[in-house]
Design a protein around this motif. Structure first.
Motif, short mmCIF file in Angstrom:
data_model
loop_
_atom_site.label_atom_id
_atom_site.label_comp_id
_atom_site.label_asym_id
_atom_site.label_seq_id
_atom_site.Cartn_x
_atom_site.Cartn_y
_atom_site.Cartn_z
N LEU A 150 83.00 25.69 -15.25
CA LEU A 150 83.99 25.00 -14.45
C LEU A 150 85.36 25.59 -14.71
O LEU A 150 85.63 26.12 -15.79
CB LEU A 150 84.02 23.50 -14.81
N GLN A 172 89.43 24.47 -14.61
CA GLN A 172 90.40 23.38 -14.46
C GLN A 172 91.77 23.99 -14.27
O GLN A 172 92.32 24.65 -15.15
CB GLN A 172 90.39 22.45 -15.66
N GLY A 221 95.36 20.16 -12.95
CA GLY A 221 94.38 19.20 -13.45
C GLY A 221 93.06 19.18 -12.70
O GLY A 221 92.07 18.71 -13.25
N GLY A 222 93.03 19.67 -11.45
CA GLY A 222 91.78 19.62 -10.69
C GLY A 222 90.70 20.50 -11.29
O GLY A 222 90.98 21.53 -11.89
N ILE A 223 89.44 20.09 -11.15
CA ILE A 223 88.30 20.83 -11.70
C ILE A 223 87.43 21.33 -10.56
O ILE A 223 87.07 20.57 -9.66
CB ILE A 223 87.47 19.93 -12.64
N GLN A 271 88.65 12.45 -19.89
CA GLN A 271 89.03 13.68 -20.59
C GLN A 271 90.17 13.37 -21.54
O GLN A 271 91.24 12.94 -21.10
CB GLN A 271 89.44 14.77 -19.59
N PHE A 311 88.08 11.41 -14.31
CA PHE A 311 87.58 12.22 -13.20
C PHE A 311 86.33 11.58 -12.62
O PHE A 311 85.43 11.18 -13.36
CB PHE A 311 87.26 13.64 -13.66
N PHE A 336 84.36 17.65 -8.18
CA PHE A 336 85.24 16.73 -8.88
C PHE A 336 86.40 16.28 -7.99
O PHE A 336 86.90 17.03 -7.15
CB PHE A 336 85.84 17.41 -10.11
N GLY A 337 86.85 15.05 -8.25
CA GLY A 337 88.12 14.60 -7.72
C GLY A 337 89.26 15.20 -8.51
O GLY A 337 89.04 15.90 -9.50
N ASN A 338 90.52 14.92 -8.09
CA ASN A 338 91.69 15.51 -8.73
C ASN A 338 92.14 14.77 -9.98
O ASN A 338 93.10 15.19 -10.63
CB ASN A 338 92.84 15.62 -7.75
N GLY A 339 91.49 13.69 -10.31
CA GLY A 339 91.79 12.99 -11.55
C GLY A 339 92.81 11.88 -11.40
O GLY A 339 93.64 11.89 -10.49
N ARG A 357 95.49 9.94 -14.03
CA ARG A 357 96.07 9.88 -15.38
C ARG A 357 96.48 8.45 -15.66
O ARG A 357 97.37 7.92 -15.01
CB ARG A 357 97.26 10.83 -15.48
#
Lengths: 113, 114
Positions: free
Chosen positions: A35, A37, A41-43, B37, B90, B105-108, B110
């Motif tokens: 992966l 990142q 921050g996006g993965i 995370q 995430f 994945f989404g962008n998270g 915080r």
């Protein structure tokens, strides 16, 4: 539980260099993910592999099942490759329907122009 | 296609407050999951779902609740926020189990709990 170790933790390279990031795991697996990142921050999923080698553009991922080791290579590195690269494995002996992945802590790559 | 959409991007809570992190995907994926995370640690699975109406616990489920009433949505609820839940969250989806298909994945989100 599978232990996943990535090396190096941090890597600084000059633009154009060939880069290798390593991932070792302790127990047999059914799949390994690489992966990326982004600094924001996006993965993003780069590769999923269970044997051999995969290539996408300047990225190459290899896995050696016997040695429990995978490498991610970046050819002709560019500043836009700067990111954290994360390895994740799914154990070979996880139960049917088990969703558990074990993630490494990541390798932070900085590519300098 | 939007892919996996998480809201909000940032959130500050006081200890004891509750909130819901939203996650939606438009790829018709059966498998959805929530990870947290934390600095110096790999991503850890909180809860996951293998289809509408089916959820299960991951590695660190305490203090979190989930439900899956539709294929598209998989919200994560913090019942009574604690400072230990300060993290980046995430949401991820896949069309099959993670040894058969890649994760999206989404962008998270915080989250800070004070």
């Amino acid at each position: 539980k599978n232990e996943v170790e990535q090396s190096p933790q941090n890597l600084t390279a000059q633009e154009g260099e060939f880069i290798t990031i390593n991932c070792s795991y302790s127990v047999g697996i059914s799949a390994l993910h690489w992966l990326q990142q982004h600094p924001g921050g996006g993965i993003v999923s780069l590769f999923m592999l269970s044997s051999g080698k995969k290539k996408h553009g300047r990225l190459i991922a290899t896995i050696n099942i016997q040695e429990k080791h995978s490498s991610l290579h970046i050819t002709a590195s560019h500043p836009r490759d700067s990111a954290v690269y994360i390895c994740a494995v799914r154990g070979a002996y996880s139960g049917a329907g088990s969703y558990q992945l074990t993630f490494g802590k990541g390798t932070k790559l900085s590519v300098i122009p | 296609n939007a892919g996996v959409t998480q809201t909000p991007k940032f959130q500050v809570l006081k200890t004891g407050q509750s909130m819901t992190l939203q996650c939606a995907q438009d790829m018709n994926h059966e498998y959805m999951s929530w990870y947290r995370q934390d600095p110096g640690m790999g991503l850890r699975l909180i809860h996951y779902s293998v289809g509408a109406g089916i959820t299960d616990q991951g590695e660190v489920p305490n203090g979190y609740n989930v439900s899956r009433s539709t294929t598209e949505d998989f919200p994560l609820r913090l019942l009574s926020a604690a400072p230990s839940q300060t993290s980046v969250y995430f949401c991820a989806s896949s069309y099959d189990e993670p040894y058969l298909s890649p994760l999206h994945f989404g962008n998270g989100t915080r989250l800070t709990v004070t």
